[in-house]
Motif scaffolding. Structure first.
Motif, mmCIF file in Angstrom:
data_model
loop_
_atom_site.group_PDB
_atom_site.id
_atom_site.type_symbol
_atom_site.label_atom_id
_atom_site.label_comp_id
_atom_site.label_asym_id
_atom_site.label_seq_id
_atom_site.Cartn_x
_atom_site.Cartn_y
_atom_site.Cartn_z
ATOM 1 N N PRO A 54 0.839 -1.199 0.000
ATOM 2 C CA PRO A 54 0.000 0.000 0.000
ATOM 3 C C PRO A 54 0.874 1.248 0.000
ATOM 4 O O PRO A 54 1.887 1.309 0.690
ATOM 5 N N CYS A 55 0.498 2.250 -0.765
ATOM 6 C CA CYS A 55 1.227 3.515 -0.818
ATOM 7 C C CYS A 55 0.203 4.634 -0.710
ATOM 8 O O CYS A 55 -0.617 4.816 -1.617
ATOM 9 N N THR A 56 0.238 5.383 0.378
ATOM 10 C CA THR A 56 -0.800 6.381 0.600
ATOM 11 C C THR A 56 -0.201 7.716 1.050
ATOM 12 O O THR A 56 0.895 7.776 1.597
ATOM 13 N N ASP A 59 -11.131 0.751 2.994
ATOM 14 C CA ASP A 59 -11.276 -0.659 3.371
ATOM 15 C C ASP A 59 -10.018 -1.383 2.915
ATOM 16 O O ASP A 59 -9.931 -1.870 1.782
ATOM 17 N N PHE A 60 -9.025 -1.452 3.819
ATOM 18 C CA PHE A 60 -7.760 -2.060 3.450
ATOM 19 C C PHE A 60 -7.831 -3.581 3.400
ATOM 20 O O PHE A 60 -6.923 -4.229 2.888
ATOM 21 N N ALA A 61 -8.916 -4.151 3.942
ATOM 22 C CA ALA A 61 -9.115 -5.591 3.797
ATOM 23 C C ALA A 61 -9.483 -5.907 2.343
ATOM 24 O O ALA A 61 -9.030 -6.903 1.773
ATOM 25 N N ALA A 62 -10.302 -5.035 1.751
ATOM 26 C CA ALA A 62 -10.713 -5.244 0.359
ATOM 27 C C ALA A 62 -9.657 -4.766 -0.630
ATOM 28 O O ALA A 62 -9.502 -5.340 -1.709
ATOM 29 N N THR A 63 -8.929 -3.702 -0.283
ATOM 30 C CA THR A 63 -7.889 -3.154 -1.170
ATOM 31 C C THR A 63 -6.591 -3.001 -0.391
ATOM 32 O O THR A 63 -6.193 -1.890 -0.030
ATOM 33 N N PRO A 64 -5.915 -4.113 -0.101
ATOM 34 C CA PRO A 64 -4.707 -4.052 0.744
ATOM 35 C C PRO A 64 -3.534 -3.333 0.095
ATOM 36 O O PRO A 64 -2.615 -2.917 0.794
#
Length: 443
Positions: free
Chosen positions: A243-245, A343-348
């Protein structure tokens, strides 16, 4: 099934759930009959329910509920509906998450209201106190990241939730390292400020929320830093599966979030257009930021030997800039209907720039946070504590962290770090001598 059998068969305690993930508390009907039926719960008829021999056999009832007056009213009515002899025997544990918010009484009543209970205490504080009064065997456990608020409450009042028995400080985990205020702003900071801090001037901090003003130099650099840091992390990981945010927090008002979103949409669009039509000049701008910022910064961290040549990062940077979706990956997270949801579970492996206010600062931990741009001023320490999570857990991308903020906010965090250290030391000393109770120690 998950643990190989029901808890009671494994010498544990069965749990009767009175709420579910999708249903808040409504009534106590489920499981109450078991309490009233001696054959179901009490192995020893001559002993009360709370006797250890009966507790081994009895079920635990689990209620998860919001600190909402209407919901807690229902719970109170149901508890009062139980026979008093049953209420007197029920051991209860009340776990209060964020016990500094809503739970403590924050009203300073005018003298003419001192005899009116409704006017001299907040609603949720009153509800929690009533539950403790209805269940005489209840224990209250509060969790908070901001201990000053509960500890400075008036412990002399009957409704006080002051921690009378003990105060414990939960230790920070060692792996991965937690880079909160102590690591970044403490007296013995683990991370040199020149490695992560990028100054935002007061005029720039103000102008971002004003539609008529353009994008500031600092925000423009922060967005380019986000693309560079993301490209470098993906190159280092040798996979796009990270992930890069980037986080942007400039105000708590939702209208201003839309202003910032519009400005960022224009900025990212210009970067993408320049990358396509003026590639050599645009790449030179990124190269300059790389040479003056990320290159020297590497020398201060453990990954200095892993610093790649800029040319090896460019292909990843190219993919990130070309494929970044302004519609899907420039996200506004607030209470406005139609705003996005994280939703990091759906889009890790999310790649996104996230804009928000209170919802972002209070309830969400942002995965893969590389660049933070926050200039919202606040005089509330609990808000600063919540924003502290944005520094967060940094593993092998600590050296890529960039925080764009004002000097005033840095000063506030330094004060907070010093106060946290003093609070923690006091609590630890108190914990070493269990004979001393918190209410015996002046704040």
């Amino acid at each position: 099934i998950e643990y190989g059998g029901i808890p009671r068969a494994l010498r544990g305690t069965n749990i009767t759930r009175l709420t579910t993930e999708g249903r808040d508390f409504k009534h106590l009907e489920v499981g109450v009959a078991d309490i009233l039926n001696p054959d179901m719960e009490r192995q020893r008829q001559d002993k009360p329910l709370h006797h250890i021999e009966n507790l081994r056999r009895s079920n635990a009832r689990l209620i998860v509920t919001k600190k909402n007056k209407t919901v807690l009213d229902r719970l109170i009515r149901n508890l009062r509906g139980l026979p008093e002899e049953i209420r007197d025997q029920i051991p209860a544990l009340i776990v209060d998450d964020e016990s500094d918010q809503a739970s403590i009484n924050t009203i300073k009543p005018k003298s003419r209201y001192l005899t009116d209970e409704r006017r001299k205490r907040t609603a949720i504080n009153g509800q929690i106190s009533r539950i403790l009064g209805i269940l005489p065997r209840a224990q209250y456990l509060g969790y908070t990241a901001t201990p000053a608020a509960p500890v400075l409450t008036d412990k002399a009042t009957a409704w006080s939730l002051f921690p009378r028995d003990f105060i414990n400080v939960l230790p920070e985990p060692e792996t991965p390292p937690y880079t909160g205020t102590t690591a970044m702003f403490g007296p013995e900071a683990l991370i040199p400020s020149e490695g992560w801090f990028r100054k935002v001037g007061d005029a720039e901090a103000f102008s971002i929320n004003v539609p008529a003003h353009g994008v500031s130099r600092a925000l423009s650099e922060a967005v380019r830093s986000f693309f560079l840091a993301s490209a470098c992390w993906i190159h280092r990981a040798e996979t796009d599966n990270v992930p890069c945010t980037m986080l942007v927090h400039t105000a708590h008002l939702t209208g201003e979030h839309q202003t910032v979103l519009d400005k960022l949409s224009t900025l990212v669009g210009e970067i993408q257009t320049d990358w396509e039509t003026r590639r050599e000049e645009t790449e030179r701008t990124f190269r300059q930021l790389w040479d003056t910022d990320f290159g020297p910064g590497w020398q201060q961290y453990e990954h200095s030997s892993d610093a790649p040549d800029f040319a090896r990062v460019v292909p990843v940077l190219d993919s990130l800039i070309r494929n970044f979706s302004v519609d899907d990956e420039l996200m506004r997270i607030n209470s406005v209907q139609g705003a996005g949801e994280l939703d990091f579970a759906a889009t890790p492996y999310l790649k996104a720039i996230i804009i928000g206010g209170n919802k972002l600062s209070r309830g969400i931990t942002v995965e893969g946070l590389l660049v933070s741009y926050f200039v919202r001023t606040t005089g509330a320490q609990d808000t600063l504590h919540q924003m502290e999570r944005w520094f967060g857990f940094r593993g092998d991308h600590l050296d890529l962290t960039r925080v764009y903020t004002t000097e005033d906010l840095c000063d506030e965090f330094e004060i907070l770090a010093a106060q946290d250290a003093a609070w923690s030391a006091e609590f630890v000393r108190m914990g070493l001598n269990p004979e001393i109770k918190p209410d015996e120690v002046p704040p």
